[in-house]
Write an enzyme that holds these catalytic residues in place. Sequence first.
Site, PDB file in Angstrom:
ATOM      1  N   ILE A  26       0.816  -1.225   0.000  1.00  0.00           N
ATOM      2  CA  ILE A  26       0.000   0.000   0.000  1.00  0.00           C
ATOM      3  C   ILE A  26       0.843   1.267   0.000  1.00  0.00           C
ATOM      4  O   ILE A  26       0.361   2.338  -0.394  1.00  0.00           O
ATOM      5  CB  ILE A  26      -1.004   0.007   1.186  1.00  0.00           C
ATOM      6  N   HIS A  89      -0.221  -0.649  13.800  1.00  0.00           N
ATOM      7  CA  HIS A  89      -0.579   0.743  13.508  1.00  0.00           C
ATOM      8  C   HIS A  89      -0.493   1.630  14.749  1.00  0.00           C
ATOM      9  O   HIS A  89       0.062   2.735  14.699  1.00  0.00           O
ATOM     10  CB  HIS A  89      -1.992   0.823  12.917  1.00  0.00           C
ATOM     11  N   LYS A 107      -5.979   1.693   7.017  1.00  0.00           N
ATOM     12  CA  LYS A 107      -7.059   0.942   7.643  1.00  0.00           C
ATOM     13  C   LYS A 107      -6.578  -0.468   7.935  1.00  0.00           C
ATOM     14  O   LYS A 107      -5.707  -0.934   7.208  1.00  0.00           O
ATOM     15  CB  LYS A 107      -8.318   0.893   6.780  1.00  0.00           C
TER      16      LYS A 107
HETATM   17  N1  LIG Z   1      -6.517   1.206   1.914  1.00  0.00           N
HETATM   18  C1  LIG Z   1      -6.365   0.102   1.212  1.00  0.00           C
HETATM   19  O1  LIG Z   1      -7.079  -0.132   0.227  1.00  0.00           O
HETATM   20  C2  LIG Z   1      -5.313  -0.890   1.623  1.00  0.00           C
HETATM   21  C3  LIG Z   1      -4.855  -1.841   0.706  1.00  0.00           C
HETATM   22  C4  LIG Z   1      -3.821  -2.714   1.106  1.00  0.00           C
HETATM   23  C5  LIG Z   1      -3.348  -2.658   2.420  1.00  0.00           C
HETATM   24  N2  LIG Z   1      -3.850  -1.747   3.294  1.00  0.00           N
HETATM   25  C6  LIG Z   1      -3.369  -1.707   4.691  1.00  0.00           C
HETATM   26  O2  LIG Z   1      -2.011  -1.289   4.684  1.00  0.00           O
HETATM   27  C7  LIG Z   1      -1.276  -1.970   5.707  1.00  0.00           C
HETATM   28  C8  LIG Z   1      -0.070  -2.657   5.074  1.00  0.00           C
HETATM   29  O3  LIG Z   1      -0.525  -3.597   4.128  1.00  0.00           O
HETATM   30  P1  LIG Z   1       0.423  -4.067   2.903  1.00  0.00           P
HETATM   31  O4  LIG Z   1      -0.435  -4.947   2.063  1.00  0.00           O
HETATM   32  O5  LIG Z   1       1.089  -2.900   2.319  1.00  0.00           O
HETATM   33  O6  LIG Z   1       1.466  -4.968   3.714  1.00  0.00           O
HETATM   34  P2  LIG Z   1       2.930  -5.428   3.256  1.00  0.00           P
HETATM   35  O7  LIG Z   1       3.254  -6.642   4.026  1.00  0.00           O
HETATM   36  O8  LIG Z   1       3.004  -5.469   1.761  1.00  0.00           O
HETATM   37  O9  LIG Z   1       3.854  -4.202   3.734  1.00  0.00           O
HETATM   38  C9  LIG Z   1       4.085  -3.911   5.101  1.00  0.00           C
HETATM   39  C10 LIG Z   1       5.502  -3.380   5.202  1.00  0.00           C
HETATM   40  O10 LIG Z   1       5.732  -2.954   6.552  1.00  0.00           O
HETATM   41  C11 LIG Z   1       7.045  -3.349   6.942  1.00  0.00           C
HETATM   42  N3  LIG Z   1       7.104  -3.372   8.397  1.00  0.00           N
HETATM   43  C12 LIG Z   1       6.660  -4.327   9.237  1.00  0.00           C
HETATM   44  N4  LIG Z   1       6.885  -3.968  10.510  1.00  0.00           N
HETATM   45  C13 LIG Z   1       7.484  -2.747  10.483  1.00  0.00           C
HETATM   46  C14 LIG Z   1       7.957  -1.859  11.471  1.00  0.00           C
HETATM   47  N5  LIG Z   1       7.845  -2.154  12.767  1.00  0.00           N
HETATM   48  N6  LIG Z   1       8.550  -0.703  11.076  1.00  0.00           N
HETATM   49  C15 LIG Z   1       8.698  -0.413   9.745  1.00  0.00           C
HETATM   50  N7  LIG Z   1       8.256  -1.220   8.767  1.00  0.00           N
HETATM   51  C16 LIG Z   1       7.643  -2.364   9.127  1.00  0.00           C
HETATM   52  C17 LIG Z   1       7.237  -4.693   6.258  1.00  0.00           C
HETATM   53  O11 LIG Z   1       8.607  -5.032   6.163  1.00  0.00           O
HETATM   54  C18 LIG Z   1       6.571  -4.448   4.911  1.00  0.00           C
HETATM   55  O12 LIG Z   1       7.491  -3.967   3.947  1.00  0.00           O
HETATM   56  C19 LIG Z   1      -2.265  -2.934   6.357  1.00  0.00           C
HETATM   57  O13 LIG Z   1      -2.738  -2.365   7.548  1.00  0.00           O
HETATM   58  C20 LIG Z   1      -3.391  -3.080   5.359  1.00  0.00           C
HETATM   59  O14 LIG Z   1      -4.638  -3.323   5.960  1.00  0.00           O
HETATM   60  C21 LIG Z   1      -4.798  -0.860   2.911  1.00  0.00           C
END
Ligand SMILES: NC(=O)c1ccc[n+]([C@@H]2O[C@H](COP(=O)([O-])OP(=O)(O)OC[C@H]3O[C@@H](n4cnc5c(N)ncnc54)[C@H](O)[C@@H]3O)[C@@H](O)[C@H]2O)c1
Length: 370
Positions: A26, A89, A107
């Site tokens: 995201i 979060h 979210k």
């Molecule tokens: N609004 C939307 O439509 C939408 C779509 C997808 C995901 N999301 C939300 O976004 C968030 C992330 O989802 P994603 O699919 O991008 O996940 P992802 O696993 O692709 O990315 C998460 C990233 O955070 C990093 N990370 C983990 N712990 C960390 C920390 N303590 N400090 C720094 N970096 C850290 C990971 O290494 C990873 O690169 C979730 O809460 C998800 O619900 C929202």
Amino acid sequence: MSETYMTGLDHTARPHRFGIVGAGVISATHAKAIAALPAARLVAVADVVPERARAFAENYGCQAEPDLDALLARGDVDVVSVCVPSGLHAEIGMQAAAAGKHLVVEKPIDVTLAAADRLIHAARAAGVVMTVISQHRFDPGLVELRRLLDAGDLGRLVFGEASTKWYRTQAYYDSAAWRGTWEFDGGALLNQGVHYVDLLRWSMGPLAEVTALCSTQTHQMEAEDVALATLRFSSGAVGTIIASTAIFPGFAQRLEISGTDGTVVIENGEIVHRAFSSELPEPGDRGSQVGTGAIGQAAAANAAALGVASHAAQIADLMAAIDEGREPLVTAESGRDALEVVCAVYESAREDRAIVLPGARGEAQDAALR
Ligand SMILES: NC(=O)c1ccc[n+]([C@@H]2O[C@H](COP(=O)([O-])OP(=O)(O)OC[C@H]3O[C@@H](n4cnc5c(N)ncnc54)[C@H](O)[C@@H]3O)[C@@H](O)[C@H]2O)c1
């Protein structure tokens, strides 16, 4: 999109400088949304996996910081986008708030109400502005639905339905250790369904009672891939929620709001049906209301397929809220409201009983007597 929602896109005050925490799926949407906003600059990124931060920084033209502390120590970061797994979060957001950074939190707000409350309290104590992403509130159909609801055009609300019948492969759940876990994600309802749960709650008002059933049908994961709930709202209206990632091949995300004077049906952010008792529809004119919703249809089957316009509109509103000293359109508390509904669904399914939401019972009984 209405002008209200686009406020901030054009303003020429000092740019708001963003840092992104978490360089996964995201975060790319945040980077593109920030790039689309003249009043925003992306300056830095941090990730626990340093190579991810480096690659992201190269792609989006910002600096990679070695860790969160280094990003938060930067005086040229005013706003932090929290794009880490959901169960982190509050922890990350609280640190950013303590460093005086405004917050765009993806979210859901977090995965427990206790964590959500800690984060809301921390943001308030630090005097920073916080929004929780619910980008679909800025989709054209939802902007129009809000206008119709505020004008009272649907009459007294009777029934509301939020449906997310999506499909995710096992590979999606296997792609990161946090996906589908109770500690960091939740299931189809808290991850994918929460968007339309938020829209339902925003349209229909607070809930009084929830009765639910959850099941894990097709995936190896801790949490559910199907959630079903029947709802009674504080107003006396009723409704349903369905959220799944096990329905092949994935269908449009749908919101249906019916009142005594009309119904609006939204699919993937666009109004596909609207009917009002005050209007006799002309034969054939329904075509003008039908949208294709291409962005949302892609997301039904593909987690990475997301448009950026609605994220950009929400981030623009956050910047305008900072400049104008007001609350953003999507408040931290409304992020908590959506989580509260999801938690009630999970609790009802786990305990096999109806859950009465805190403080709602009296209002609902009053409504039932009217
Ligand atoms: N609004 C939307 O439509 C939408 C779509 C997808 C995901 N999301 C939300 O976004 C968030 C992330 O989802 P994603 O699919 O991008 O996940 P992802 O696993 O692709 O990315 C998460 C990233 O955070 C990093 N990370 C983990 N712990 C960390 C920390 N303590 N400090 C720094 N970096 C850290 C990971 O290494 C990873 O690169 C979730 O809460 C998800 O619900 C929202």
